[in-house]
Design a protein around this motif. Structure first.
Motif, PDB file in Angstrom:
ATOM      1  N   LEU A  46       0.795  -1.174   0.069  1.00  0.00           N
ATOM      2  CA  LEU A  46       0.071   0.094  -0.230  1.00  0.00           C
ATOM      3  C   LEU A  46       1.123   1.210   0.090  1.00  0.00           C
ATOM      4  CD1 LEU A  46      -2.810  -1.077   2.306  1.00  0.00           C
ATOM      5  CD2 LEU A  46      -2.970  -0.390   0.198  1.00  0.00           C
ATOM      6  N   GLU A  47       1.929   1.248   0.674  1.00  0.00           N
ATOM      7  CA  GLU A  47       2.865   2.326   0.601  1.00  0.00           C
ATOM      8  C   GLU A  47       3.462   2.574  -0.809  1.00  0.00           C
ATOM      9  OE1 GLU A  47       6.269   4.113   3.545  1.00  0.00           O
ATOM     10  OE2 GLU A  47       6.109   1.968   3.248  1.00  0.00           O
ATOM     11  N   ILE A  48       3.986   1.574  -1.336  1.00  0.00           N
ATOM     12  CA  ILE A  48       4.437   1.729  -2.653  1.00  0.00           C
ATOM     13  C   ILE A  48       3.377   2.087  -3.427  1.00  0.00           C
ATOM     14  CG2 ILE A  48       5.535   0.323  -4.514  1.00  0.00           C
ATOM     15  CD1 ILE A  48       6.756  -1.427  -2.106  1.00  0.00           C
ATOM     16  N   ALA A  49       2.467   1.414  -3.733  1.00  0.00           N
ATOM     17  CA  ALA A  49       1.281   2.025  -4.384  1.00  0.00           C
ATOM     18  C   ALA A  49       0.822   3.342  -4.445  1.00  0.00           C
ATOM     19  CB  ALA A  49      -0.003   1.198  -4.383  1.00  0.00           C
ATOM     20  N   ASP A  50       1.068   3.893  -3.064  1.00  0.00           N
ATOM     21  CA  ASP A  50       0.622   5.374  -2.833  1.00  0.00           C
ATOM     22  C   ASP A  50       1.669   6.171  -3.515  1.00  0.00           C
ATOM     23  OD1 ASP A  50      -1.078   7.347  -1.212  1.00  0.00           O
ATOM     24  OD2 ASP A  50       1.012   7.834  -0.562  1.00  0.00           O
ATOM     25  N   ALA A  51       2.777   5.796  -3.024  1.00  0.00           N
ATOM     26  CA  ALA A  51       4.004   6.619  -3.836  1.00  0.00           C
ATOM     27  C   ALA A  51       3.975   6.374  -5.264  1.00  0.00           C
ATOM     28  CB  ALA A  51       5.419   6.102  -3.248  1.00  0.00           C
ATOM     29  N   GLN A  53       1.526   6.809  -7.245  1.00  0.00           N
ATOM     30  CA  GLN A  53       0.351   7.187  -7.814  1.00  0.00           C
ATOM     31  C   GLN A  53      -0.289   8.434  -6.983  1.00  0.00           C
ATOM     32  OE1 GLN A  53      -2.923   4.327  -7.461  1.00  0.00           O
ATOM     33  NE2 GLN A  53      -1.879   2.878  -8.872  1.00  0.00           N
ATOM     34  N   PRO A  54       0.823   9.630  -7.269  1.00  0.00           N
ATOM     35  CA  PRO A  54       0.781  10.802  -6.528  1.00  0.00           C
ATOM     36  C   PRO A  54      -0.416  11.559  -6.821  1.00  0.00           C
ATOM     37  CG  PRO A  54       2.492  10.876  -8.222  1.00  0.00           C
ATOM     38  CD  PRO A  54       2.074   9.586  -8.206  1.00  0.00           C
ATOM     39  N   GLN A  55      -1.157  11.253  -7.928  1.00  0.00           N
ATOM     40  CA  GLN A  55      -2.449  11.920  -8.320  1.00  0.00           C
ATOM     41  C   GLN A  55      -3.496  11.404  -7.343  1.00  0.00           C
ATOM     42  OE1 GLN A  55      -0.993   9.753 -10.292  1.00  0.00           O
ATOM     43  NE2 GLN A  55      -2.134   8.175 -11.148  1.00  0.00           N
ATOM     44  N   THR A  56      -3.575  10.269  -6.817  1.00  0.00           N
ATOM     45  CA  THR A  56      -4.559   9.673  -6.010  1.00  0.00           C
ATOM     46  C   THR A  56      -4.075   9.318  -4.433  1.00  0.00           C
ATOM     47  OG1 THR A  56      -4.091   7.349  -6.534  1.00  0.00           O
ATOM     48  CG2 THR A  56      -5.796   8.524  -7.724  1.00  0.00           C
ATOM     49  N   ALA A  57      -2.871  10.091  -4.167  1.00  0.00           N
ATOM     50  CA  ALA A  57      -2.322   9.696  -3.132  1.00  0.00           C
ATOM     51  C   ALA A  57      -3.546  10.224  -1.852  1.00  0.00           C
ATOM     52  CB  ALA A  57      -1.116  10.757  -2.663  1.00  0.00           C
ATOM     53  N   LEU A  60      -4.724   5.439  -0.331  1.00  0.00           N
ATOM     54  CA  LEU A  60      -3.873   4.258   0.064  1.00  0.00           C
ATOM     55  C   LEU A  60      -2.989   4.445   1.077  1.00  0.00           C
ATOM     56  CD1 LEU A  60      -2.894   3.631  -3.766  1.00  0.00           C
ATOM     57  CD2 LEU A  60      -4.340   2.177  -2.592  1.00  0.00           C
ATOM     58  N   LEU A  61      -2.460   5.471   1.407  1.00  0.00           N
ATOM     59  CA  LEU A  61      -1.668   5.722   2.349  1.00  0.00           C
ATOM     60  C   LEU A  61      -2.468   5.549   3.754  1.00  0.00           C
ATOM     61  CD1 LEU A  61       1.157   6.183   3.319  1.00  0.00           C
ATOM     62  CD2 LEU A  61       0.832   8.687   3.414  1.00  0.00           C
ATOM     63  N   SER A  62      -3.752   5.783   3.790  1.00  0.00           N
ATOM     64  CA  SER A  62      -4.564   5.762   4.958  1.00  0.00           C
ATOM     65  C   SER A  62      -4.804   4.040   5.372  1.00  0.00           C
ATOM     66  CB  SER A  62      -5.889   6.566   4.803  1.00  0.00           C
ATOM     67  OG  SER A  62      -5.876   7.772   4.597  1.00  0.00           O
ATOM     68  N   GLU A  63      -4.907   3.436   4.138  1.00  0.00           N
ATOM     69  CA  GLU A  63      -4.947   1.896   4.360  1.00  0.00           C
ATOM     70  C   GLU A  63      -3.755   1.317   4.959  1.00  0.00           C
ATOM     71  OE1 GLU A  63      -8.070   0.188   4.158  1.00  0.00           O
ATOM     72  OE2 GLU A  63      -8.858   2.276   4.028  1.00  0.00           O
ATOM     73  N   HIS A  64      -2.614   2.067   4.330  1.00  0.00           N
ATOM     74  CA  HIS A  64      -1.223   1.511   4.876  1.00  0.00           C
ATOM     75  C   HIS A  64      -1.165   1.963   6.274  1.00  0.00           C
ATOM     76  CE1 HIS A  64       3.086   1.594   5.354  1.00  0.00           C
ATOM     77  NE2 HIS A  64       2.884   2.799   5.923  1.00  0.00           N
ATOM     78  N   LEU A  65      -1.616   2.955   6.680  1.00  0.00           N
ATOM     79  CA  LEU A  65      -1.499   3.115   8.315  1.00  0.00           C
ATOM     80  C   LEU A  65      -2.438   2.306   9.117  1.00  0.00           C
ATOM     81  CD1 LEU A  65      -1.523   7.068   8.076  1.00  0.00           C
ATOM     82  CD2 LEU A  65       0.665   5.592   8.580  1.00  0.00           C
ATOM     83  N   PHE A  66      -3.560   1.821   8.471  1.00  0.00           N
ATOM     84  CA  PHE A  66      -4.266   0.821   9.046  1.00  0.00           C
ATOM     85  C   PHE A  66      -3.800  -0.561   9.279  1.00  0.00           C
ATOM     86  CE2 PHE A  66      -8.271   3.332   7.437  1.00  0.00           C
ATOM     87  CZ  PHE A  66      -8.473   3.979   8.616  1.00  0.00           C
TER      88      PHE A  66
END
Length: 83
Positions: A46-51, A53-57, A60-66
């Motif tokens: 999730l962290e990698i996917a968020d990084a 895709q900066p346009q949809t950041a 995914l990072l929230s889910e990473h934190l969960f």
């Protein structure tokens, strides 16, 4: 939970695993490690996917934190210490 409570719970868990069917104890052990490994992989992906895709950041990072919170919860469990 006090230190005494934690030690008492740890003893109960250890005794439960000592008296449990060995096959069942192994299944629990394997499931625990599989869950932790899966959570770690999920958090990383999730962290990698968020990084990537900066346009949809954000979401995914929230889910990473969960997933990270779930990992922390597993690390704090007495089960992990016993296994």
């Amino acid at each position: 939970m006090t230190t005494a409570d934690k030690k008492a719970n740890e003893k109960i868990l250890r005794d439960a695993f000592r008296t449990m069917d060995a096959h069942k104890a192994q299944e629990i052990r394997e499931a625990y490690y599989k869950a932790v490994e899966g959570l770690r992989t999920l958090a990383d992906m999730l962290e990698i996917a968020d990084a990537e895709q900066p346009q949809t950041a954000g979401p995914l990072l929230s889910e990473h934190l969960f997933a990270c919170e779930a990992l922390d919860a597993m690390k704090n469990s007495l089960l992990g210490k016993i296994l």
